[in-house]
Design an enzyme around this catalytic site. Structure first.
Site, PDB file in Angstrom:
ATOM      1  N   CYS A  64      38.927  38.481  38.259  1.00  0.00           N
ATOM      2  CA  CYS A  64      40.338  38.127  38.492  1.00  0.00           C
ATOM      3  C   CYS A  64      40.453  37.026  39.537  1.00  0.00           C
ATOM      4  O   CYS A  64      40.168  37.227  40.719  1.00  0.00           O
ATOM      5  CB  CYS A  64      41.098  39.381  38.938  1.00  0.00           C
ATOM      6  SG  CYS A  64      42.765  39.058  39.543  1.00  0.00           S
ATOM      7  N   CYS A  67      42.955  37.658  42.313  1.00  0.00           N
ATOM      8  CA  CYS A  67      42.423  38.673  43.243  1.00  0.00           C
ATOM      9  C   CYS A  67      41.588  38.001  44.321  1.00  0.00           C
ATOM     10  O   CYS A  67      41.655  38.372  45.503  1.00  0.00           O
ATOM     11  CB  CYS A  67      41.567  39.683  42.486  1.00  0.00           C
ATOM     12  SG  CYS A  67      42.470  40.681  41.283  1.00  0.00           S
TER      13      CYS A  67
END
Length: 322
Positions: A64, A67
């Protein structure tokens, strides 16, 4: 005013006594504030821990991109919060069940737990300012520990001064002024200590050297008036002589006024106020209502909550409005 031109810095030493200090409390280590968790440890790391302090759970995954953007920012903010919240990170690739139970469908997602329950959250790589706002919403505003400690030390210093220990009180006031050179309570307290120790010239010099904005503070102005009253009373003469004059003539208002001024600086506030109130009862016109004006100047120095002020104001009101 800076530490370098602080006139009080070296007056009485700057060492704190007891447990007082002005350093920030030691922050918890990152290992205490930020950790990874698993499905098996979630109850302990999050639910149980959130009963002691708020816990932020960051649901993420290695693939991600957002993230990776959020991680350094949220870790920085949590670290700077110095223990107000904890951060627990959960890799949803390895541990998907908790995220599924919470209905998380996109990451990064941050959920705040308080008291063992989820209470709020956000999704996406939000900016640092929003994370700070989120933590403040969950954990409350940050407490300025140094300010709180300074207030505690000021309270201790006043207690010492009120108890007659001006030397140690001055040490505490001096330490506060090292940390906060423009603290008007500490400035007033330090000058009051000088007065209590008989250092009248030093007290006058300290007051005269203050910047105009600090000199106008009500507390500092009251200390200046106190010093004026002391310097005046020291020139008035022998109080025993004024007592003899009053014994011979209770209506000798001049002697009574002078005696009130002397008793005030001696610390006998009740006697000082009673002398002035007696003048007002007998002759309001004496010295163009000078007894009332003098009593009000005493109140400025004593402070509105002083028992002598409270009692004398009550008597004053009964005279004025009877």
């Amino acid at each position: 005013m800076t530490g370098s031109d602080n006139p009080y810095a070296g007056s009485f030493g700057t060492q704190m006594t007891g447990s007082a200090s002005f350093g920030q409390p030691a922050a918890a280590s990152n290992g205490d504030l930020i950790k990874e968790t698993t499905t098996a440890n979630f109850a302990k790391d999050v639910l149980d821990a959130s009963r002691q302090q708020p816990v932020l759970v960051d649901f993420w995954a290695p693939w991600c991109g957002p993230c990776k953007q959020l991680t350094p920012v949220i870790e920085k903010v949590v670290t700077e919060a110095a223990g107000r919240v904890k951060l627990v990170k959960m890799n949803i690739d390895d541990h998907p069940s908790i995220a599924g139970q919470l209905g998380i469908q996109s990451i990064p997602a941050v959920i705040a737990f308080v008291g063992g329950r989820p209470v709020d959250g956000f999704m996406g790589a939000v900016p640092e300012s929003q994370i700070k706002q989120f933590i403040e919403k969950i954990a409350g505003p940050a407490v300025d520990d140094s300010k709180a400690e300074i207030e505690a030390v000021l309270t201790d210093a006043k207690a010492l001064l009120d108890a007659g220990d001006a030397q140690n009180a001055a040490g505490l006031y001096g330490a506060v002024l090292q940390a906060d050179p423009d603290n008007v309570v500490a400035i007033a307290g330090m000058v009051d200590c000088m007065i209590a120790l008989g250092q009248f010239a030093e007290a006058r010099e300290a007051l005269s050297g203050l910047p105009e904005d600090l000199a106008k503070d009500a507390g500092i102005a009251a200390i200046g008036k106190k010093l004026d009253q002391i310097e005046e009373a020291r020139k008035l003469g022998d109080p025993d002589e004024f007592e003899r004059r009053l014994a011979a003539n209770p209506d000798d208002h001049e002697a009574r006024m002078l005696l009130a001024k002397i008793r005030n600086v001696e610390g006998d506030r009740t006697a000082a106020a009673d002398h002035l109130l007696t003048i007002m009862k007998r002759d309001r016109g004496f010295d163009d209502d000078g007894a009332r004006r003098e009593l009000l100047s005493f109140f400025e120095v004593w402070g509105p909550k002083d028992p002598a002020t409270v009692a004398a104001r009550r008597k004053l009101s009964s005279i004025l409005f009877s």
